[in-house]
Design a protein around this motif. Structure first.
Motif, PDB file in Angstrom:
ATOM      1  N   THR A 110       0.818  -1.206   0.000  1.00  0.00           N
ATOM      2  CA  THR A 110       0.000   0.000   0.000  1.00  0.00           C
ATOM      3  C   THR A 110       0.859   1.267   0.000  1.00  0.00           C
ATOM      4  OG1 THR A 110      -0.190   0.142   2.419  1.00  0.00           O
ATOM      5  CG2 THR A 110      -1.810  -1.215   1.249  1.00  0.00           C
ATOM      6  N   GLY A 111       2.184   1.112   0.121  1.00  0.00           N
ATOM      7  CA  GLY A 111       3.076   2.260   0.048  1.00  0.00           C
ATOM      8  C   GLY A 111       3.634   2.725   1.372  1.00  0.00           C
ATOM      9  N   VAL A 112       3.537   1.881   2.416  1.00  0.00           N
ATOM     10  CA  VAL A 112       4.078   2.273   3.717  1.00  0.00           C
ATOM     11  C   VAL A 112       4.946   1.139   4.270  1.00  0.00           C
ATOM     12  CG1 VAL A 112       2.073   3.714   4.216  1.00  0.00           C
ATOM     13  CG2 VAL A 112       2.126   1.379   5.063  1.00  0.00           C
ATOM     14  N   VAL A 113       5.860   1.507   5.154  1.00  0.00           N
ATOM     15  CA  VAL A 113       6.690   0.528   5.850  1.00  0.00           C
ATOM     16  C   VAL A 113       5.991   0.151   7.153  1.00  0.00           C
ATOM     17  CG1 VAL A 113       8.924   0.167   6.992  1.00  0.00           C
ATOM     18  CG2 VAL A 113       8.811   1.437   4.843  1.00  0.00           C
ATOM     19  N   PRO A 114       6.006  -1.112   7.564  1.00  0.00           N
ATOM     20  CA  PRO A 114       5.395  -1.482   8.848  1.00  0.00           C
ATOM     21  C   PRO A 114       5.905  -0.589   9.968  1.00  0.00           C
ATOM     22  CG  PRO A 114       6.036  -3.452   7.661  1.00  0.00           C
ATOM     23  CD  PRO A 114       6.582  -2.291   6.875  1.00  0.00           C
ATOM     24  N   GLY A 115       4.994  -0.158  10.858  1.00  0.00           N
ATOM     25  CA  GLY A 115       5.364   0.874  11.816  1.00  0.00           C
ATOM     26  C   GLY A 115       5.414   0.478  13.268  1.00  0.00           C
ATOM     27  N   ALA A 116       5.028  -0.764  13.612  1.00  0.00           N
ATOM     28  CA  ALA A 116       4.939  -1.110  15.035  1.00  0.00           C
ATOM     29  C   ALA A 116       5.890  -2.233  15.423  1.00  0.00           C
ATOM     30  CB  ALA A 116       3.508  -1.468  15.406  1.00  0.00           C
ATOM     31  N   GLY A 117       7.036  -2.288  14.772  1.00  0.00           N
ATOM     32  CA  GLY A 117       8.064  -3.181  15.268  1.00  0.00           C
ATOM     33  C   GLY A 117       8.594  -4.221  14.315  1.00  0.00           C
ATOM     34  N   ALA A 118       7.889  -4.518  13.214  1.00  0.00           N
ATOM     35  CA  ALA A 118       8.366  -5.567  12.312  1.00  0.00           C
ATOM     36  C   ALA A 118       9.774  -5.297  11.781  1.00  0.00           C
ATOM     37  CB  ALA A 118       7.388  -5.767  11.158  1.00  0.00           C
ATOM     38  N   PRO A 119      10.122  -4.059  11.367  1.00  0.00           N
ATOM     39  CA  PRO A 119      11.490  -3.835  10.871  1.00  0.00           C
ATOM     40  C   PRO A 119      12.562  -4.048  11.939  1.00  0.00           C
ATOM     41  CG  PRO A 119      10.026  -2.086  10.122  1.00  0.00           C
ATOM     42  CD  PRO A 119       9.278  -2.864  11.168  1.00  0.00           C
ATOM     43  N   ALA A 120      12.188  -3.957  13.202  1.00  0.00           N
ATOM     44  CA  ALA A 120      13.149  -4.170  14.283  1.00  0.00           C
ATOM     45  C   ALA A 120      13.184  -5.624  14.745  1.00  0.00           C
ATOM     46  CB  ALA A 120      12.810  -3.267  15.474  1.00  0.00           C
ATOM     47  N   ARG A 121      12.015  -6.278  14.768  1.00  0.00           N
ATOM     48  CA  ARG A 121      11.950  -7.634  15.320  1.00  0.00           C
ATOM     49  C   ARG A 121      12.248  -8.718  14.281  1.00  0.00           C
ATOM     50  NH1 ARG A 121       9.848  -7.032  20.469  1.00  0.00           N
ATOM     51  NH2 ARG A 121       8.412  -5.289  20.785  1.00  0.00           N
ATOM     52  N   LEU A 122      11.729  -8.570  13.061  1.00  0.00           N
ATOM     53  CA  LEU A 122      11.883  -9.640  12.084  1.00  0.00           C
ATOM     54  C   LEU A 122      13.332  -9.960  11.743  1.00  0.00           C
ATOM     55  CD1 LEU A 122       8.990  -9.333   9.467  1.00  0.00           C
ATOM     56  CD2 LEU A 122       9.686 -11.390  10.704  1.00  0.00           C
ATOM     57  N   PRO A 123      14.206  -8.969  11.504  1.00  0.00           N
ATOM     58  CA  PRO A 123      15.596  -9.327  11.178  1.00  0.00           C
ATOM     59  C   PRO A 123      16.280 -10.124  12.273  1.00  0.00           C
ATOM     60  CG  PRO A 123      15.169  -7.044  10.611  1.00  0.00           C
ATOM     61  CD  PRO A 123      13.989  -7.519  11.407  1.00  0.00           C
ATOM     62  N   ARG A 124      15.930  -9.864  13.518  1.00  0.00           N
ATOM     63  CA  ARG A 124      16.531 -10.609  14.623  1.00  0.00           C
ATOM     64  C   ARG A 124      16.030 -12.049  14.664  1.00  0.00           C
ATOM     65  NH1 ARG A 124      16.414  -5.178  16.223  1.00  0.00           N
ATOM     66  NH2 ARG A 124      18.134  -4.522  17.583  1.00  0.00           N
ATOM     67  N   LEU A 125      14.865 -12.295  14.108  1.00  0.00           N
ATOM     68  CA  LEU A 125      14.302 -13.638  14.103  1.00  0.00           C
ATOM     69  C   LEU A 125      14.733 -14.450  12.883  1.00  0.00           C
ATOM     70  CD1 LEU A 125      10.609 -13.032  15.250  1.00  0.00           C
ATOM     71  CD2 LEU A 125      12.357 -14.323  16.484  1.00  0.00           C
ATOM     72  N   VAL A 126      14.614 -13.831  11.702  1.00  0.00           N
ATOM     73  CA  VAL A 126      14.760 -14.604  10.462  1.00  0.00           C
ATOM     74  C   VAL A 126      15.997 -14.229   9.665  1.00  0.00           C
ATOM     75  CG1 VAL A 126      12.248 -14.830  10.340  1.00  0.00           C
ATOM     76  CG2 VAL A 126      13.373 -13.036   9.020  1.00  0.00           C
ATOM     77  N   GLY A 127      16.724 -13.185  10.066  1.00  0.00           N
ATOM     78  CA  GLY A 127      17.866 -12.724   9.293  1.00  0.00           C
ATOM     79  C   GLY A 127      17.482 -11.582   8.362  1.00  0.00           C
ATOM     80  N   ARG A 128      18.492 -10.855   7.910  1.00  0.00           N
ATOM     81  CA  ARG A 128      18.263  -9.641   7.123  1.00  0.00           C
ATOM     82  C   ARG A 128      17.537  -9.922   5.809  1.00  0.00           C
ATOM     83  NH1 ARG A 128      20.984  -6.673   3.109  1.00  0.00           N
ATOM     84  NH2 ARG A 128      20.747  -4.401   3.327  1.00  0.00           N
ATOM     85  N   GLY A 129      18.054 -10.871   5.046  1.00  0.00           N
ATOM     86  CA  GLY A 129      17.495 -11.122   3.725  1.00  0.00           C
ATOM     87  C   GLY A 129      16.045 -11.565   3.779  1.00  0.00           C
ATOM     88  N   ARG A 130      15.754 -12.506   4.665  1.00  0.00           N
ATOM     89  CA  ARG A 130      14.386 -13.001   4.750  1.00  0.00           C
ATOM     90  C   ARG A 130      13.448 -11.941   5.317  1.00  0.00           C
ATOM     91  NH1 ARG A 130      15.298 -19.372   6.544  1.00  0.00           N
ATOM     92  NH2 ARG A 130      15.561 -20.129   4.395  1.00  0.00           N
ATOM     93  N   ALA A 131      13.941 -11.119   6.242  1.00  0.00           N
ATOM     94  CA  ALA A 131      13.105 -10.049   6.779  1.00  0.00           C
ATOM     95  C   ALA A 131      12.716  -9.066   5.686  1.00  0.00           C
ATOM     96  CB  ALA A 131      13.833  -9.323   7.911  1.00  0.00           C
ATOM     97  N   ILE A 132      13.682  -8.688   4.856  1.00  0.00           N
ATOM     98  CA  ILE A 132      13.370  -7.771   3.756  1.00  0.00           C
ATOM     99  C   ILE A 132      12.430  -8.441   2.767  1.00  0.00           C
ATOM    100  CG2 ILE A 132      14.357  -6.531   1.790  1.00  0.00           C
ATOM    101  CD1 ILE A 132      16.810  -5.978   3.531  1.00  0.00           C
ATOM    102  N   GLU A 133      12.629  -9.717   2.496  1.00  0.00           N
ATOM    103  CA  GLU A 133      11.723 -10.431   1.594  1.00  0.00           C
ATOM    104  C   GLU A 133      10.302 -10.430   2.130  1.00  0.00           C
ATOM    105  OE1 GLU A 133      10.787 -14.939  -0.035  1.00  0.00           O
ATOM    106  OE2 GLU A 133      12.671 -14.560   1.016  1.00  0.00           O
ATOM    107  N   ILE A 134      10.128 -10.723   3.428  1.00  0.00           N
ATOM    108  CA  ILE A 134       8.786 -10.774   4.021  1.00  0.00           C
ATOM    109  C   ILE A 134       8.103  -9.421   3.911  1.00  0.00           C
ATOM    110  CG2 ILE A 134       7.538 -10.992   6.211  1.00  0.00           C
ATOM    111  CD1 ILE A 134       9.679 -13.145   6.974  1.00  0.00           C
TER     112      ILE A 134
END
Length: 279
Positions: free
Chosen positions: A138-162
């Motif tokens: 929709t044109g926005v970046v997730p705003g309530a924690g996904a960019p901070a939490r996902l890379p720590r869980l799944v790694g950088r590449g997969r977080a950006i893919e998700i």
């Protein structure tokens, strides 16, 4: 509470059930009730495990209610984190001195996904779970924690893919990526989750608290990572082109039971088409 029920099979185990018909949207009232839940858990010396589940087999937490005016949130007094009420709830859930478990059966996207990411453990129904961060479509970046939490869980590449792909993940793929801990056949799901939370809730609460004290500093984002992400989100959702995309989704059935919510990752990507063609 209007949206959340709490059952306490034992003093050490709370089973929290979301029930905000028709599709378990998150809104200001959800935040109010979760704030009350967190405050109760912080004050309770006996609870050791909190299980989050849904009364709706098709929707765990659909996403944020885009029609919510935020009035109920604005009535909340500042929490101890000093942050926006929704961020305050998520940060405090992640730091509770108990084990928090999300039992994901049905759809969990956007802010719903960010809620389960704030819990310690995520179990998913192999056949029925659907997870995703659809915001980028929709044109926005997730705003309530996904960019901070996902890379720590799944790694950088997969977080950006998700996040950049904004696609839906079924239980198997979510497990393979580390988005969830484990995908369990739906026929076995309730028994598996119940056995796990019962087992852990019988352990020494002090040991659980000490475990979290060691693990949290090594794995949780710093609280100051969250406000700039939320500020960017609020700025983005006010852009005319973003409002137009969201408007097209509402025209097609967003936030109502049906094909758009069932296949939101697909329909959100179609909304990028500024001509308005549904495809």
């Amino acid at each position: 509470m209007a949206q959340i029920t709490i059952a306490k099979p034992t003093p050490a185990l709370w089973r929290v059930r979301f029930d905000n018909a028709p599709i378990n949207l998150i809104d200001s009232q959800t935040v109010v009730e979760l704030r009350a839940l967190v405050e109760a858990a912080e004050a309770d010396a006996e609870v050791a495990v909190i299980l989050f589940e849904s009364a709706n087999p098709d929707y765990f937490l659909a996403h944020w209610d885009l029609a919510d005016d935020g009035e109920r949130q604005s009535s909340l007094r500042p929490g101890p984190t000093g942050q926006h009420p929704w961020l305050d709830v998520l940060i405090r859930i992640s730091k509770l001195p108990v084990v928090t478990v999300s039992a994901i059966r049905g759809r969990v996207r956007g802010a719903g996904s960010e809620f389960v990411l704030a819990t310690d453990i995520r179990f998913a129904s192999r056949e029925r779970a659907v997870l995703g961060q659809f915001e980028m479509a929709t044109g926005v970046v997730p705003g309530a924690g996904a960019p901070a939490r996902l890379p720590r869980l799944v790694g950088r590449g997969r977080a950006i893919e998700i996040m950049a792909g904004a696609e839906d993940f079924d239980g198997d793929l979510a497990e393979r990526y580390g988005y969830v801990n484990r995908a369990v056949p739906d026929a076995d799901f309730d028994d598996f989750v119940t056995a796990f939370v019962n087992r852990v809730s019988r352990f020494d609460r002090r040991a659980i608290e000490e475990l979290k004290q060691w693990v949290d500093p090594l794995t949780l984002p710093d609280d100051e990572e969250f406000p700039p992400q939320l500020d960017a989100f609020f700025e983005a959702v006010a852009r005319p082109e973003v409002l137009a995309r969201i408007g097209r989704l509402f025209e097609q059935g967003l936030q109502s039971p049906g094909v758009v919510e069932d296949r939101l990752g697909e329909f959100a990507a179609r909304a990028e088409n500024t001509s308005g063609a549904a495809g």
